[in-house]
Design a protein around this motif. Structure first.
Motif, short mmCIF file in Angstrom:
data_model
loop_
_atom_site.label_atom_id
_atom_site.label_comp_id
_atom_site.label_asym_id
_atom_site.label_seq_id
_atom_site.Cartn_x
_atom_site.Cartn_y
_atom_site.Cartn_z
N ALA A 57 43.24 71.06 38.05
CA ALA A 57 44.05 70.18 37.22
C ALA A 57 43.64 70.26 35.76
CB ALA A 57 43.96 68.74 37.73
N ILE B 60 47.77 65.27 38.90
CA ILE B 60 47.83 66.65 39.38
C ILE B 60 46.83 66.87 40.50
CG2 ILE B 60 47.49 69.07 38.76
CD1 ILE B 60 48.40 68.33 35.92
N ALA B 61 45.60 66.38 40.30
CA ALA B 61 44.56 66.57 41.31
C ALA B 61 44.93 65.90 42.63
CB ALA B 61 43.23 66.03 40.79
N ASN C 71 40.26 68.90 41.06
CA ASN C 71 39.99 68.40 39.71
C ASN C 71 39.83 69.55 38.72
OD1 ASN C 71 40.07 65.74 40.57
ND2 ASN C 71 37.84 65.58 40.80
N ALA D 122 45.81 64.44 34.49
CA ALA D 122 44.97 65.34 35.31
C ALA D 122 44.74 64.75 36.69
CB ALA D 122 43.64 65.59 34.61
#
Length: 209
Positions: free
Chosen positions: A152, A133-134, A149, A130
């Motif tokens: 994600a 991705i963020a 966030n 995560a």
């Protein structure tokens, strides 16, 4: 030639991971790990002071393997949203393969008596993904940290359910292990299609404003 130093440590971790996955944390013993690694208990304890310490080292070892397999969205070719879709599809492939499901089951099983180990595996298997991705969303599309966030976590939650839960609880057959790069097979078209749909639903509205 006998293994030494970091090579021996990595060899022990690989053997220990196999023992833990086969027997579970409670039933696995340092004797069994030493036998599987074809080394002495004295050598094993020289590297890992306890079974708990060995488990945490396995989790850290898995972190490196997972990073090698999944990488980051920026490592994939194509336009940013397509690169993100490729990353998500590769993550699903990694999260659903047999050893990853077994590690998740084992971590859940020890969570009550060994919460640090379970929390560490959660960070490795899910939270670190995560965060990647963020970071990608913030850097590529200039989203705020909170928005990135949230997006994600939404992407991971939606792509994991229900397939990951069905595999975790043995509703679906345990997927086979997958090899590391360069022998890792291509991602499935269904995973890639789902990733693209979720990105269109969750991410695209955020970058259009």
């Amino acid at each position: 030639m006998a293994r030494r130093g970091e090579e021996l440590r990595t060899h022990i971790l690989y053997a220990a991971k196999e023992v833990f996955l086969e027997l579970g944390f409670e039933r696995a013993s340092m004797d069994q790990v030493a036998a599987r690694a074809q080394t002495s208990k004295r050598t094993l304890y020289a590297y890992f002071a306890s079974k708990e310490a060995l488990y945490l080292a396995i989790v850290e070892y898995v972190r490196g393997v997972s990073l090698e397999r999944v990488k980051t969205p920026a490592d994939y070719p194509g336009p940013p949203l397509e690169a993100l879709a490729q990353f998500l599809a590769r993550f699903m492939q990694s999260a659903l393969h047999g050893p990853a499901i077994q590690m998740s089951r084992m971590s859940i099983g020890v969570a009550s008596r060994f919460p640090d180990g379970a929390a560490e595996y959660f960070e490795v298997a899910f939270q670190s993904v995560a965060e990647r991705i963020a970071v990608f969303l913030r850097g590529t599309f200039r989203l705020t940290p909170r928005t990135a966030n949230d997006a994600a976590n939404a992407l991971l939650g939606r792509i994991l359910v229900p397939r990951f839960l069905r595999a975790l609880f043995a509703v679906d057959p345990l997927p086979p292990a997958i090899p590391l790069p360069p022998d890792t097979p291509p991602v499935s078209s269904s995973d890639l299609g789902l990733a693209r749909e979720l990105i269109a639903e969750i991410v695209e509205p955020l970058i259009e404003h």
